[in-house]
Design a protein around this motif. Sequence first.
Motif, PDB file in Angstrom:
ATOM      1  N   SER A  59       0.813  -1.225   0.000  1.00 59.58           N
ATOM      2  CA  SER A  59       0.000   0.000   0.000  1.00 59.58           C
ATOM      3  C   SER A  59       0.847   1.276   0.000  1.00 59.58           C
ATOM      4  O   SER A  59       0.380   2.324  -0.449  1.00 59.58           O
ATOM      5  CB  SER A  59      -0.938   0.012   1.216  1.00 59.58           C
ATOM      6  OG  SER A  59      -0.178   0.056   2.416  1.00 59.58           O
ATOM      7  N   TRP A  66       4.555   0.533  -3.174  1.00 61.15           N
ATOM      8  CA  TRP A  66       4.209   0.221  -4.564  1.00 61.15           C
ATOM      9  C   TRP A  66       3.321   1.344  -5.074  1.00 61.15           C
ATOM     10  O   TRP A  66       2.168   1.468  -4.669  1.00 61.15           O
ATOM     11  CB  TRP A  66       3.499  -1.122  -4.645  1.00 61.15           C
ATOM     12  CG  TRP A  66       3.085  -1.554  -6.025  1.00 61.15           C
ATOM     13  CD1 TRP A  66       1.811  -1.541  -6.541  1.00 61.15           C
ATOM     14  CD2 TRP A  66       3.926  -2.058  -7.069  1.00 61.15           C
ATOM     15  NE1 TRP A  66       1.813  -2.012  -7.830  1.00 61.15           N
ATOM     16  CE2 TRP A  66       3.097  -2.347  -8.185  1.00 61.15           C
ATOM     17  CE3 TRP A  66       5.301  -2.300  -7.189  1.00 61.15           C
ATOM     18  CZ2 TRP A  66       3.597  -2.847  -9.393  1.00 61.15           C
ATOM     19  CZ3 TRP A  66       5.791  -2.811  -8.388  1.00 61.15           C
ATOM     20  CH2 TRP A  66       4.945  -3.077  -9.471  1.00 61.15           C
ATOM     21  N   CYS A  67       3.867   2.204  -5.922  1.00 55.66           N
ATOM     22  CA  CYS A  67       3.152   3.418  -6.345  1.00 55.66           C
ATOM     23  C   CYS A  67       3.126   3.502  -7.868  1.00 55.66           C
ATOM     24  O   CYS A  67       4.197   3.518  -8.506  1.00 55.66           O
ATOM     25  CB  CYS A  67       3.842   4.668  -5.791  1.00 55.66           C
ATOM     26  SG  CYS A  67       3.962   4.703  -4.003  1.00 55.66           S
ATOM     27  N   ASP A  68       1.928   3.571  -8.441  1.00 54.74           N
ATOM     28  CA  ASP A  68       1.768   3.735  -9.888  1.00 54.74           C
ATOM     29  C   ASP A  68       2.567   2.699 -10.682  1.00 54.74           C
ATOM     30  O   ASP A  68       3.260   3.025 -11.655  1.00 54.74           O
ATOM     31  CB  ASP A  68       2.195   5.156 -10.307  1.00 54.74           C
ATOM     32  CG  ASP A  68       1.375   6.230  -9.600  1.00 54.74           C
ATOM     33  OD1 ASP A  68       0.166   5.996  -9.383  1.00 54.74           O
ATOM     34  OD2 ASP A  68       1.942   7.275  -9.232  1.00 54.74           O
ATOM     35  N   GLY A  69       2.498   1.444 -10.240  1.00 55.57           N
ATOM     36  CA  GLY A  69       3.157   0.376 -10.973  1.00 55.57           C
ATOM     37  C   GLY A  69       4.659   0.308 -10.789  1.00 55.57           C
ATOM     38  O   GLY A  69       5.349  -0.402 -11.533  1.00 55.57           O
ATOM     39  N   LYS A  70       5.165   1.040  -9.794  1.00 55.93           N
ATOM     40  CA  LYS A  70       6.602   1.033  -9.538  1.00 55.93           C
ATOM     41  C   LYS A  70       6.861   0.810  -8.058  1.00 55.93           C
ATOM     42  O   LYS A  70       6.137   1.336  -7.207  1.00 55.93           O
ATOM     43  CB  LYS A  70       7.209   2.389  -9.928  1.00 55.93           C
ATOM     44  CG  LYS A  70       7.916   2.425 -11.247  1.00 55.93           C
ATOM     45  CD  LYS A  70       8.634   3.760 -11.368  1.00 55.93           C
ATOM     46  CE  LYS A  70       9.517   3.778 -12.603  1.00 55.93           C
ATOM     47  NZ  LYS A  70      10.223   5.067 -12.716  1.00 55.93           N
ATOM     48  N   ASN A 114      13.945   5.036  -6.364  1.00 55.00           N
ATOM     49  CA  ASN A 114      13.680   3.861  -7.199  1.00 55.00           C
ATOM     50  C   ASN A 114      14.182   2.611  -6.502  1.00 55.00           C
ATOM     51  O   ASN A 114      15.307   2.587  -5.997  1.00 55.00           O
ATOM     52  CB  ASN A 114      14.430   3.998  -8.538  1.00 55.00           C
ATOM     53  CG  ASN A 114      13.672   4.860  -9.527  1.00 55.00           C
ATOM     54  OD1 ASN A 114      12.533   5.249  -9.275  1.00 55.00           O
ATOM     55  ND2 ASN A 114      14.300   5.168 -10.654  1.00 55.00           N
ATOM     56  N   GLN A 136       2.893  -8.769 -10.396  1.00 51.17           N
ATOM     57  CA  GLN A 136       3.284  -7.383 -10.709  1.00 51.17           C
ATOM     58  C   GLN A 136       4.789  -7.168 -10.478  1.00 51.17           C
ATOM     59  O   GLN A 136       5.477  -6.555 -11.295  1.00 51.17           O
ATOM     60  CB  GLN A 136       2.488  -6.410  -9.836  1.00 51.17           C
ATOM     61  CG  GLN A 136       1.027  -6.267 -10.225  1.00 51.17           C
ATOM     62  CD  GLN A 136       0.266  -5.379  -9.238  1.00 51.17           C
ATOM     63  OE1 GLN A 136       0.358  -5.549  -8.018  1.00 51.17           O
ATOM     64  NE2 GLN A 136      -0.489  -4.436  -9.756  1.00 51.17           N
TER      65      GLN A 136
END
Length: 374
Positions: free
Chosen positions: A261, A264-268, A281, A312
């Motif tokens: 939650s 993991w932000c916007d698929g990254k 990153n 993912q």
Amino acid sequence: ENFDPVFGGLGDAPKFLHPAELDLLLRRSKATDNKQAAHVVNFTLQQMAHGGLYDQLGGGFCRYSVDERWDIPHFEKMLYDNGLLMGLYCFAWQSNQNPLFARVVEQTATWLMREMQSPEGGYSSSLDADSEHEEGKFYVWQRDEIRQLLSDDEYTLIAAYYGLNQPANFENHSWNLRVSMPPSDLIKELDLNSRQATERLLSAQKKLFAAREQRVRPGRDEKILSAWNGLMIAGMAKAAKVFNRPDWLHSAQQAMDFVRSTLWCDGKLLATYKDGKAHLNAYLDDHAFLLNALLELMQVEFRDADLAFATQLADALLERFEDAEAGGFFFTSHDHEVLIQRNKIGQDNATPSGNGIAAQALLRLTLVTGETKY
């Protein structure tokens, strides 16, 4: 060749924990019935658990021992060491049912939930070696201090058990607790039965722990790192499965839910979180260790969200880190800032190789999903 047959462990002082190498040896011993490999692991794990490197009252391992006997550690406690050792002691217990190994797992899991899990769910990074500007001050004891806290019978047992009847082992003025006499010898020496010895030992440890809790605590590094959380979640999930402990599983799931939650932000995937801010990153290790942790979690209790997150992460791993020409994975992602050299690390260090864990985890994910691209 590096094994110390007298005190256990690999190499000389300062002596590090080497969980990845010990895990390899234990797997080798099971695959080929190699008795020497099994002895190296079991003897080392026993010596470490009896040593001052292990917190005899509160659970958890310090980072390394300054001496070859495991007597005096650098008192810092790292999340990654304890995560790897949780899984290793579980694996070793499955091999030989040594009650010492079960106790280490239980005490370390209790320490983790008590001292390292944030209210938000994630696991903090480390505990400092120092308190009140002195290394080890929180952990070491004066003999008279212990004598005053315990009954005469308890003190007699504890003095023999922890070596208080021997010269001070910490800077010639204090005692860092280590098991100096095995319980079987203690019972003979003090003419006790097993039940009496166990009751006295537990009673004394409880009093000493309560007294130590009143001291000024070492500081805690509040950073929540994706990679290190992956190692600890995997260790806790393994322990929950082996010892059938829903509370340990819940702790591990809470940590993973926090990562999913918050990091993991916007698929990254992001690498670190502190004070309400997630940033940087994520690296190869972050992806690989968390993917491995999700596979461990799903073996204890299946959750759709865990499988979805695993795919993912695996997709991100292939898309952002894979060296499509030469094979393997780079440590930094394809969209990372340009560095002088872009490393591809294959060797285990204080933490396992990200490439090694990625290879294992992707193979396991293939078995779970039937998706051959992994």
